[in-house]
Write an enzyme that holds these catalytic residues in place. Structure first.
Site, PDB file in Angstrom:
ATOM      1  CB  CYS A   1      -0.873   0.048   1.244  1.00 18.17           C
ATOM      2  SG  CYS A   1      -1.871  -1.394   1.545  1.00 18.17           S
TER       3      CYS A   1
HETATM    4  O1  KQY Z   1      -4.436  -0.325   2.121  1.00 21.65           O
HETATM    5  C1  KQY Z   1      -4.227   0.663   1.522  1.00 21.65           C
HETATM    6  N1  KQY Z   1      -3.986   0.595   0.239  1.00 21.65           N
HETATM    7  C2  KQY Z   1      -4.318   2.002   2.098  1.00 21.65           C
HETATM    8  C3  KQY Z   1      -4.717   2.021   3.485  1.00 21.65           C
HETATM    9  C4  KQY Z   1      -5.153   3.391   3.862  1.00 21.65           C
HETATM   10  C5  KQY Z   1      -5.385   3.544   5.286  1.00 21.65           C
HETATM   11  C6  KQY Z   1      -5.613   4.949   5.665  1.00 21.65           C
HETATM   12  N2  KQY Z   1      -5.586   5.117   7.060  1.00 21.65           N
END
Ligand code: KQY
Length: 363
Positions: free
Chosen positions: A355
Site C-alpha cells: 500500500c
Molecule cells: O491499504 C491501503 N492501500 C491504504 C490504506 C489506507 C489507510 C488509511 N488510514
C-alpha cells in the site's frame, strides 16, 4: 506539461504489466499526519526508511515529502534514495500514484484515477484529499510520461493483474456506494478493461476482514505469475476471516483466467489476529474518519508484499507466523530474494508494504 491523452489505453495498445516485470522506480510518500501515525509518525517514519532501504537494493526509490518534513526525511534517508518535496494528504502511494501501462514498443503511460480517500463523504477516512488526488499527475510530469485520466474513482490497492490479460478485484470495494455509485458493475468492468488493457476481470466477493479501505484486494491476495496466486488464510473457524478466505478459495478454485488457466493457490496464514494496544491507540490523534481504539482488530496480512526486480519486500508482523509466510513465498517465488521488514507501524496506519509503494515499469 506532459501530454494527457483523451483516448483510452487499451484502444492505444497499452496494458498493465504484472508486478514481476522490470521496474525503473518505486515511489513512496513520507508519513506525518498524527491522526493516522502514532507518536508524531516517528515510529512509522523509521519503518518507511527500512522499507525504502530494502527496496533500494533492487530498484531506485523516490520519497515524496512535505516542505515541513523535508529536512527530517532527507537526513533520515540514505543518499541513494531521492527525496522530492510534494504535497500529499497522507502516504499511501499505491492508491494515489499512477497505475502504469505499457505497450509492445517500449513505451509507458500513467493512468490517473480519481481519489476520494477511500470513500469520500460517504465513509472516507479523511477530508480533504485534494493533494493526494494530484499526486499521480505530478509523478507522470516528473517522469515526463504521458498519461490518461480514467474518470472513475479507484485506488491502486484495489486491483492486481497477472500482466497476461487477467485483472483481480472484488465487489466489496469496487461496487461500494462510496466509490462509483452512478456506475453499474458492467460499466466499471468496461472501465477497467479500457484503462488497463485486460481481457477478463475476476470479481472476488470481498477483501480482508476489518480493512478500512472497504476491502482492498492487495490485502487478501497477490499474484505470483499467471495462473498462480497467494491467498490470505486462517484455519480458525471462530475468526471472521475464516469464511472470507473460504469464499475466496472457492471462487478462485472455480475460476479460470483470461487464457483459460485454472489457479494454483498458495495459502499464507494471516498474522495474529492483531489488535491495537492501549499504548498504540493513545499515541494517535483522534479524528472523524479513522477508528483507532485499543482492542480494535487490524487488517494484518502477509499478502501485502511488494515484488520488485527479483526481490520481495515482505512485512514482518508476528513472530509466530512470519517464518511460515516466508517459507510459502520462497516456495512460490524460488528465484526471488525475500527481504523481511518489521512492519507493525505501517499496519497501525491501515495498510502495509504494498500500500505504501507504487512501481514504475522499466521501458
Ligand atoms: O491499504 C491501503 N492501500 C491504504 C490504506 C489506507 C489507510 C488509511 N488510514
Amino acid at each position: 506539461m506532459a501530454k494527457v491523452h483523451d483516448t483510452k489505453p487499451a484502444a492505444d495498445g497499452f496494458h498493465m504489466p504484472g508486478e514481476d516485470a522490470p521496474h525503473s522506480e518505486i515511489w513512496m510518500a513520507w508519513p506525518e499526519r498524527p491522526d493516522n501515525w502514532r507518536n508524531g509518525a516517528k515510529p512509522a517514519q523509521g519503518c518507511f526508511v527500512e522499507v525504502a532501504k530494502a527496496i533500494a537494493g533492487a530498484t531506485p526509490v523516490t520519497m515524496t515529502v512535505s516542505a515541513a518534513q523535508y529536512d527530517n526525511a532527507r537526513s533520515r534517508l540514505p543518499d541513494n534514495i531521492r527525496v522530492v518535496e510534494m504535497s500529499t494528504n497522507d502516504s499511501w502511494m499505491r492508491d494515489i500514484g499512477p497505475t502504469y501501462v505499457v505497450n509492445g514498443r517500449g513505451e509507458r503511460r500513467g493512468v490517473q484515477w480519481d481519489f476520494n480517500a477511500w470513500g469520500g463523504l460517504v465513509d472516507g477516512l479523511y477530508f480533504p484529499w485534494d493533494r493526494d488526488d494530484q499526486v499521480a499527475g505530478k509523478i507522470c510530469e516528473i517522469h515526463r510520461d504521458a498519461s490518461y485520466r480514467a474518470g472513475i474513482i479507484l485506488e491502486g490497492g484495489s486491483i492486481h493483474t497477472d500482466g497476461d490479460g487477467t485483472l483481480f478485484t472484488n465487489e466489496e470495494c469496487l461496487l461500494h456506494p462510496s466509490r462509483n455509485a452512478d456506475m453499474s458493475k458492467a460499466e466499471i468492468e468496461q472501465a477497467l478493461k479500457d484503462n488497463l488493457g485486460v481481457e477478463k476481470v475476476l470479481w472476488l466477493p470481498e477483501g480482508l476482514y476489518s480493512d478500512e479501505t472497504n476491502g482492498h484486494i492487495d490485502n487478501l491476495i497477490h499474484v505470483v505469475r499467471p495462473g498462480e496466486v497467494i491467498l490470505s488464510w486462517t484455519e480458525d473457524k471462530d475468526d471472521p476471516q475464516y469464511a472470507i478466505s473460504q469464499r475466496a478459495y472457492e471462487f478462485l478454485s472455480n475460476a479460470t483466467d483470461a487464457k483459460g488457466r485454472s489457479f494454483r493457490i498458495h495459502k499464507v496464514h494471516i498474522p495474529g489476529p492483531l489488535y491495537f494496544t492501549e499504548e498504540e491507540a493513545a499515541g494517535i490523534d483522534m479524528s472523524d474518519g479513522m477508528e483507532r481504539e485499543a482492542g480494535e482488530r487490524m487488517a494484518g496480512s502477509y499478502a501485502n508484499f511488494l515484488i520488485t526486480n527479483g526481490r520481495i519486500i515482505l512485512p514482518l508482523l508476528d513472530p509466530k507466523w512470519d517464518g511460515p509466510a516466508r517459507d510459502v513465498l520462497q516456495e512460490a517465488f524460488p528465484d526471488f530474494e525475500i527481504v523481511g521488514v518489521q512492519a507493525r507501524e505501517i499496519l497501525l496506519g491501515g495498510g502495509n508494504v504494498h500500500c505504501i509503494t507504487q512501481h514504475v515499469p522499466a521501458v
